[in-house]
Design a protein around this motif. Structure first.
Motif, PDB file in Angstrom:
ATOM      1  N   GLU A  10       0.838  -1.203   0.000  1.00 28.30           N
ATOM      2  CA  GLU A  10       0.000   0.000   0.000  1.00 28.30           C
ATOM      3  C   GLU A  10       0.872   1.253   0.000  1.00 28.30           C
ATOM      4  OE1 GLU A  10      -4.204  -0.182   2.007  1.00 28.30           O
ATOM      5  OE2 GLU A  10      -2.700  -0.903   3.436  1.00 28.30           O
ATOM      6  N   GLY A  11       0.379   2.285  -0.629  1.00 28.63           N
ATOM      7  CA  GLY A  11       1.095   3.541  -0.677  1.00 28.63           C
ATOM      8  C   GLY A  11       0.876   4.226  -2.007  1.00 28.63           C
ATOM      9  N   VAL A  12       1.665   5.248  -2.266  1.00 29.83           N
ATOM     10  CA  VAL A  12       1.575   6.005  -3.515  1.00 29.83           C
ATOM     11  C   VAL A  12       2.724   5.574  -4.418  1.00 29.83           C
ATOM     12  CG1 VAL A  12       1.591   8.296  -4.569  1.00 29.83           C
ATOM     13  CG2 VAL A  12       0.513   7.966  -2.340  1.00 29.83           C
ATOM     14  N   GLU A  50       4.663   5.950  -7.821  1.00 30.32           N
ATOM     15  CA  GLU A  50       4.895   6.937  -8.876  1.00 30.32           C
ATOM     16  C   GLU A  50       5.915   6.386  -9.863  1.00 30.32           C
ATOM     17  OE1 GLU A  50       4.901  11.218  -7.051  1.00 30.32           O
ATOM     18  OE2 GLU A  50       5.741   9.832  -5.566  1.00 30.32           O
ATOM     19  N   ASN A 100       9.287  11.098   3.072  1.00 36.35           N
ATOM     20  CA  ASN A 100       8.787  11.823   1.919  1.00 36.35           C
ATOM     21  C   ASN A 100       8.628  13.302   2.216  1.00 36.35           C
ATOM     22  OD1 ASN A 100       6.277  12.321   3.184  1.00 36.35           O
ATOM     23  ND2 ASN A 100       5.429  10.401   2.441  1.00 36.35           N
ATOM     24  N   THR A 159       5.825   5.437  -1.943  1.00 33.97           N
ATOM     25  CA  THR A 159       5.822   6.173  -0.687  1.00 33.97           C
ATOM     26  C   THR A 159       4.778   5.556   0.232  1.00 33.97           C
ATOM     27  OG1 THR A 159       6.442   8.192  -1.871  1.00 33.97           O
ATOM     28  CG2 THR A 159       5.600   8.445   0.368  1.00 33.97           C
ATOM     29  N   THR A 182      -0.940   6.273   3.339  1.00 30.90           N
ATOM     30  CA  THR A 182      -2.276   5.861   2.928  1.00 30.90           C
ATOM     31  C   THR A 182      -3.304   6.864   3.445  1.00 30.90           C
ATOM     32  OG1 THR A 182      -2.520   4.494   4.922  1.00 30.90           O
ATOM     33  CG2 THR A 182      -1.670   3.402   2.932  1.00 30.90           C
ATOM     34  N   ALA A 207      -1.909  10.087   2.141  1.00 30.22           N
ATOM     35  CA  ALA A 207      -1.604   9.832   0.734  1.00 30.22           C
ATOM     36  C   ALA A 207      -2.163  10.943  -0.146  1.00 30.22           C
ATOM     37  CB  ALA A 207      -2.169   8.476   0.314  1.00 30.22           C
ATOM     38  N   GLU A 208      -3.394  11.376   0.140  1.00 29.87           N
ATOM     39  CA  GLU A 208      -3.995  12.453  -0.648  1.00 29.87           C
ATOM     40  C   GLU A 208      -3.218  13.751  -0.480  1.00 29.87           C
ATOM     41  OE1 GLU A 208      -6.153  14.299  -3.373  1.00 29.87           O
ATOM     42  OE2 GLU A 208      -6.207  12.141  -2.929  1.00 29.87           O
ATOM     43  N   TYR A 236      -0.104  14.004   0.242  1.00 31.02           N
ATOM     44  CA  TYR A 236       1.172  13.837  -0.455  1.00 31.02           C
ATOM     45  C   TYR A 236       1.007  14.068  -1.956  1.00 31.02           C
ATOM     46  CZ  TYR A 236       5.192  11.539  -2.550  1.00 31.02           C
ATOM     47  OH  TYR A 236       6.299  11.264  -3.304  1.00 31.02           O
ATOM     48  N   ARG A 237      -0.039  13.489  -2.551  1.00 32.75           N
ATOM     49  CA  ARG A 237      -0.269  13.675  -3.986  1.00 32.75           C
ATOM     50  C   ARG A 237      -0.443  15.149  -4.331  1.00 32.75           C
ATOM     51  NH1 ARG A 237      -3.674   9.034  -3.084  1.00 32.75           N
ATOM     52  NH2 ARG A 237      -2.811   7.169  -4.102  1.00 32.75           N
ATOM     53  N   ARG A 246       2.922  16.981  -4.034  1.00 29.91           N
ATOM     54  CA  ARG A 246       3.795  16.629  -5.149  1.00 29.91           C
ATOM     55  C   ARG A 246       3.360  17.328  -6.433  1.00 29.91           C
ATOM     56  NH1 ARG A 246       8.501  14.586  -6.149  1.00 29.91           N
ATOM     57  NH2 ARG A 246       7.792  13.027  -7.661  1.00 29.91           N
TER      58      ARG A 246
END
Length: 386
Positions: free
Chosen positions: A156-158, A160, A242, A271, A274, A278-279, A281-282, A285
Motif C-alpha cells: 500500500e502507498g503512492v 509513482e 517523503n 511512498t 495511505t 496519501a492524498e 502527499y499527492r 507533489r
C-alpha cells in the motif's frame, strides 16, 4: 566456446560489458533478462511506436484488447517501418502495402497476393509483460525466465512511475554509480541526501546474493545503509522520509541501453502513506512539480556545468538537483568510461565486486558454461540507515 583472433580461449574484459548490440557478448548476456522498454501509460490501445533497445529496433504496439505486443522493426515485404501502420484488433497492418501480422509475427493477410503466400511469412516476435506501470520485454532466445517481481513495490502507498530519462552515456556508467555508496558524500553533498545525514564518508562492503549483491554503507553514529542490486541492471534502495515528513520511500530503477552511448532510465518510487496522508502527499507533489521550471532538468543544466558555464552550487531550483549532480559525475566520465587508467581503492570495494560478477558470468558465457540463474525468492531486507 568463443575464441580470440588467434583461436585461443577468449579472455573477457570490461570492454565486453559496455557493448550490448546484437551478437556482442554483453548483448547476448543482457538479452537473457527481462527489461522495461516503455512506461505503460505512454502507449494507448490501437497505437504503435518504434522502440530502440541495445542498438536494435523494434515495433511496439498495444492491441485493441489492451495487451502490448513487440515485433520486428520492419515489414518482411519491402522493409518499411512497421510502426507507421495501423493496429487492427491485436494485429498490425503495414502502411506500405497492407501486409498484416498477428501478435506472433505471423503474416495473416496480403491484399495484393495469393492467399497461400501469407502463411509462408513470419517476422520475429518477443514476449512482453506489463508490471508496476511498465512494459517489459524479453529479447533473448528461447523461453524467457519468469519476470522478476518486487513485492515491496506492491504494498500500500503512492506508487509513482517517472517519465523515462535518456542520457547520452553508456548504461554501465549508470549501473556502476548504483554500486558507489561513497560518491553520495561528495556528489550529493548539498541535496536531500545531506539533509538526511548521508554526508559522512562511509565504510562500504558488499556480498553476493541469489539476485545480485547487497551493498552496505556505514557512517559514524548511524546504522548501515543497505541497498540491493539485482543483476544485471536493477537497483532497489530505501530512501528517506517523503516530502510531508511521514512514511518512507522505496526506490526501484533499471538502466537499459538504447545503444552503446545512450541509456534509458526507468525509475519508480513507492511512498508508504495511505488515506488522507496519501492524498495530502499527492497534492503536495503535484503543486511542487507544477512550480518547477522545465529548464531545470539534468539534461538541460548538466551540459552547462560540464562546459564550465554554470556551477552546481549556483543552481537555485533544487527539486531535481540529485539528477543534475549524477548527470555531471557520470557524463563527466565520457559517453563510455575509459576504465583502463583507473586507480581503485578500498572505497571501491562494491564496484570491484560488481565487475567481478559481470566478468565471471560473461566468461562463462564465452566458454559455453552455464551461467548463474539470478532470482528472487521473496522480500529482501531494506534498511534506510539515515
Amino acid at each position: 566456446m568463443q575464441t580470440d583472433e588467434r583461436g585461443g580461449k577468449y579472455q573477457v574484459t570490461l570492454e565486453d560489458i559496455v557493448h550490448t548490440g546484437p551478437g556482442t557478448l554483453g548483448g547476448r548476456y543482457m538479452r537473457m533478462f527481462w527489461h522495461p522498454i516503455l512506461v505503460a501509460s505512454q502507449l494507448q490501445p490501437g497505437r504503435a511506436l518504434p522502440i530502440r533497445v541495445m542498438s536494435e529496433d523494434f515495433t511496439l504496439y498495444r492491441g485493441e484488447s489492451g495487451k502490448p505486443h513487440l515485433l520486428a522493426f520492419r515489414c518482411a515485404h519491402r522493409g518499411t517501418q512497421l510502426s507507421t501502420g495501423w493496429v487492427e484488433g491485436d494485429c498490425i497492418r503495414c502502411f506500405y502495402h497492407g501486409w498484416k501480422y498477428d501478435d506472433t509475427g505471423q503474416c495473416v493477410e496480403q491484399p495484393a497476393e495469393d492467399a497461400s503466400f501469407a502463411a509462408k511469412i513470419r517476422i520475429r516476435s518477443y514476449p512482453t509483460e506489463e508490471y508496476l506501470g511498465l512494459i517489459f520485454a524479453y529479447l533473448g532466445e528461447g523461453d524467457p525466465p519468469p519476470l522478476p517481481r518486487f513485492p515491496e513495490m506492491e504494498d500500500e502507498g503512492v506508487l509513482e512511475v517517472a517519465d523515462v530519462v535518456v542520457w547520452p552515456c553508456n548504461f554501465f556508467n549508470r549501473v556502476e554509480n548504483s554500486a558507489d555508496e561513497v560518491h553520495v558524500a561528495f556528489v550529493h553533498g548539498s541535496s536531500g541526501f545531506s539533509e538526511n545525514g548521508l554526508i559522512a564518508v562511509p565504510e562500504v562492503w558488499a556480498e553476493e546474493t541469489e539476485f545480485g549483491f547487497t551493498k552496505h554503507g556505514r557512517r559514524p553514529n548511524s546504522p548501515a545503509r543497505v541497498s540491493h542490486f539485482h543483476m544485471p541492471n536493477t537497483n532497489f534502495i530505501k530512501g528517506s522520509p517523503n516530502e510531508n515528513g511521514s512514511g518512507w520511500v522505496e526506490h526501484l530503477s533499471w538502466r537499459v541501453p538504447v545503444d552503446d552511448e545512450t541509456c534509458a532510465s526507468y525509475t519508480m518510487t513507492l511512498t508508504h502513506v495511505t488515506g488522507q496522508a496519501a492524498e495530502d502527499y499527492r497534492q503536495q507533489r503535484a503543486a511542487r512539480l507544477a512550480s518547477v521550471d522545465a529548464n531545470a532538468s539534468a539534461a538541460n543544466l548538466g551540459p552547462k556545468v560540464l562546459a564550465g558555464d554554470l556551477r552546481i552550487e549556483d543552481i537555485e531550483e533544487r527539486t531535481f538537483i540529485v539528477n543534475v549532480q549524477d548527470y555531471v559525475a557520470q557524463l563527466g566520465q565520457g559517453a563510455i568510461a575509459d576504465r583502463t587508467h583507473e586507480r581503485l581503492g578500498r572505497s571501491d570495494a562494491v564496484v570491484i565486486l560488481m565487475r567481478k560478477l559481470w566478468l565471471r558470468e560473461l566468461q562463462k558465457l564465452a566458454d559455453g558454461q552455464p551461467i548463474k540463474r539470478w532470482h528472487r525468492s521473496g522480500r529482501v531486507e531494506v534498511t534506510a540507515g539515515v
